[in-house]
Write an enzyme that holds these catalytic residues in place. Structure first.
Site, PDB file in Angstrom:
ATOM      1  N   ASP A 135     -12.761  19.458  70.071  1.00  0.00           N
ATOM      2  CA  ASP A 135     -14.429  18.958  70.552  1.00  0.00           C
ATOM      3  C   ASP A 135     -15.463  19.020  69.713  1.00  0.00           C
ATOM      4  O   ASP A 135     -16.563  18.503  70.396  1.00  0.00           O
ATOM      5  CB  ASP A 135     -15.074  20.303  72.006  1.00  0.00           C
ATOM      6  CG  ASP A 135     -13.508  20.001  72.505  1.00  0.00           C
ATOM      7  OD1 ASP A 135     -12.449  18.459  73.139  1.00  0.00           O
ATOM      8  OD2 ASP A 135     -13.343  20.790  73.714  1.00  0.00           O
ATOM      9  N   LYS A 170      -9.321  11.133  75.162  1.00  0.00           N
ATOM     10  CA  LYS A 170     -10.090  12.636  75.817  1.00  0.00           C
ATOM     11  C   LYS A 170     -11.383  12.058  76.628  1.00  0.00           C
ATOM     12  O   LYS A 170     -11.186  10.148  77.263  1.00  0.00           O
ATOM     13  CB  LYS A 170     -10.950  13.094  75.181  1.00  0.00           C
ATOM     14  CG  LYS A 170     -10.371  13.896  73.863  1.00  0.00           C
ATOM     15  CD  LYS A 170     -10.256  15.094  74.567  1.00  0.00           C
ATOM     16  CE  LYS A 170      -8.765  16.353  73.289  1.00  0.00           C
ATOM     17  NZ  LYS A 170      -8.879  17.262  73.527  1.00  0.00           N
ATOM     18  N   SER A 216      -4.774  22.159  69.370  1.00  0.00           N
ATOM     19  CA  SER A 216      -5.572  22.881  70.278  1.00  0.00           C
ATOM     20  C   SER A 216      -4.704  24.497  70.336  1.00  0.00           C
ATOM     21  O   SER A 216      -5.503  24.549  71.142  1.00  0.00           O
ATOM     22  CB  SER A 216      -5.880  21.740  71.758  1.00  0.00           C
ATOM     23  OG  SER A 216      -6.540  19.953  71.666  1.00  0.00           O
TER      24      SER A 216
END
Ligand code: S3P
Ligand code: PEP
Length: 428
Positions: free
Chosen positions: A313, A340, A198
């Site tokens: 995501d 997550k 990320s």
């Protein structure tokens, strides 16, 4: 209106819409932190108003930092790096950004702070952040010695110095340390070991810190030197949420229609805007302005292999789009989906299979084969308390009759109006 326990999705053809999305979760929660640390009032406009920002606001208030809310504008009375409360027990529910960012922020205070969340949050790791804080001179522990929340911080200010952060699980630990670090007693140097996922979220953190007046020296994503400094209170406009935009762009791709998202554009600092580029690679027509992005479905979706490490995501969105591609889609380098809101790789495999898709799942990848026939009758999709399962699988319902989403209210984490916005994507 509260959402029912299950929600049937109505198929749509050729959507044609111009919509704005709620404020970015990531930017709202970062701006709340830097504004809380600045001296004086900051006015944040276009904020996300949803569970993830609400738990952050409630926590700041419990720490003695006033936040006034009017619509999507939040005015934060920054305390110049002080944390007024001497004790607090904070319930951050399932908000990863909130619990990680606040764990570093409370270290600046003096007193005892307990940070906890829901049952799933108690399974989401945070030890790497606690270890780095410990190296910087803070007493921060996992109360049940699970490496997960609840976290206890016995705070006496942040001494600072050098720390190595294990970066392999989440970028949020690094963002948390960076944002608190200017208020340490001495400069903070952070070295990241392992491969950080990320990465665009780290750029977002540094950009936001610079917008509030603190510049960090860096060597790529390996080493960061944060000077002792002070954030300046300011007015700040939060961009629309690129993850939220992803669902709407995908709706255009899937229905052969057109969606313009008016508040996520080429100038966005959010790495997740790249989903539109992936849709372009698959065959959609995509046009950008500085502040908006339009995706047009062309009726054809190519398969392929896509590395989504920098925007994981969006993996669930892409996995659902893949059902309707003309060749398999493999999504790679997404190990941390397992830690997550739920184990998203397992959840994807289970629910895509219910729709009749052939799915292969590896440790850090998933392959989705195109659907060869629509499922017979209604299919109830489990969402595992994960807003992104609910939103992504609703997209399947735009193409397949009979898709029913269980616990649709879980979208309240980041996009409470999602189902209204989706239903309003009618052809004009
Ligand atoms: O910093 C942020 O705002 C975020 C970073 C990402 O998490 P990881 O760094 O844990 O992958 C992302 O998935 C999350 O929704 C928001
Ligand atoms: C992973 C997510 O959130 P967080 O880590 O902030 O809980 C998400 O919103 O998909």
């Amino acid at each position: 209106m509260p959402l029912p326990p299950t929600l049937a999705i109505r198929p749509l053809r050729r959507v044609d819409a111009r919509v704005s999305v709620p404020g970015s979760k990531s930017l709202t929660n970062r701006a709340l932190i830097t504004a809380a640390l600045a001296e004086g009032d900051s006015t944040l406009s276009g904020c996300l108003v949803a569970e993830d920002s609400e738990v952050m606001v409630r926590a700041l208030r419990a720490l003695g930092i006033a936040v006034a809310i009017s619509g999507t504008t939040m005015t934060v009375s920054g305390q110049g790096g002080r944390v007024p409360a001497a004790r607090a027990e904070l319930d951050l529910k399932l908000s990863g950004t909130s619990i990680r960012f606040l764990t570093a922020l409370v270290a600046l205070g003096r007193g005892r702070f307990v940070l906890d969340g829901n049952a799933r949050m108690r399974e989401r790791p945070i030890q790497d952040l606690l270890d780095a804080l410990t190296a910087l001179g803070v007493k921060a522990t996992s109360q049940l010695q699970t490496g997960c929340p609840p976290v206890v911080v016995e705070a006496a200010g942040l001494p600072g110095g050098e720390a190595v952060l294990a970066g392999g699980s989440s970028s949020q630990y690094l963002s948390a340390l960076l944002m608190a670090a200017p208020y340490a007693q001495t400069p903070v140097t952070l070295t990241v070991s392992g491969e950080l996922p990320s990465k665009p979220f780290v750029d977002m953190t540094l950009k936001l810190m610079a917008d509030f007046g603190v510049e960090v020296a860096r060597d790529g994503y390996r080493r960061f030197e944060v000077p002792v400094g002070r954030y300046a209170a300011r007015a700040y406009a939060v961009e629309g949420d690129a993850m939220a935009a992803g669902y709407l762009w995908a709706a255009a791709a899937l229905t052969g229609g057109r969606v313009e998202v008016t508040n996520v554009g080429a100038s966005s600092v959010q790495g997740d805007k790249r989903l539109a580029e992936v849709l372009a690679e698959m065959g959609c027509a995509v046009t950008w302005s500085e502040t908006s992005c339009t995706v047009r479905g062309t009726g054809r979706l190519r398969g392929g292999t896509f590395d989504l490490n920098d925007m994981s995501d969006q993996a669930q969105t892409l996995a659902v789009v893949a059902l309707f591609a003309d060749a398999p889609v493999t999504i790679t380098n997404i190990w941390n989906l397992r830690i997550k809101e739920t184990d998203r790789l397992s959840a994807l495999r289970a629910e895509l299979s219910k729709l009749g898709a052939r799915v292969e799942e590896g440790g850090d990848w998933i392959t989705v084969h195109p659907l060869t026939a629509p499922p017979e009758g209604a299919v109830e999709i489990a969402t595992y308390g994960d807003h992104r399962m609910a939103m992504a699988f609703a997209l399947a319902g735009l193409r397949l009759p009979g898709v029913v989403i269980r616990d649709p209210a879980c979208v309240g984490k980041t996009f409470p109006t999602f189902f209204e916005v989706l239903a309003a994507l009618e052809p004009r």
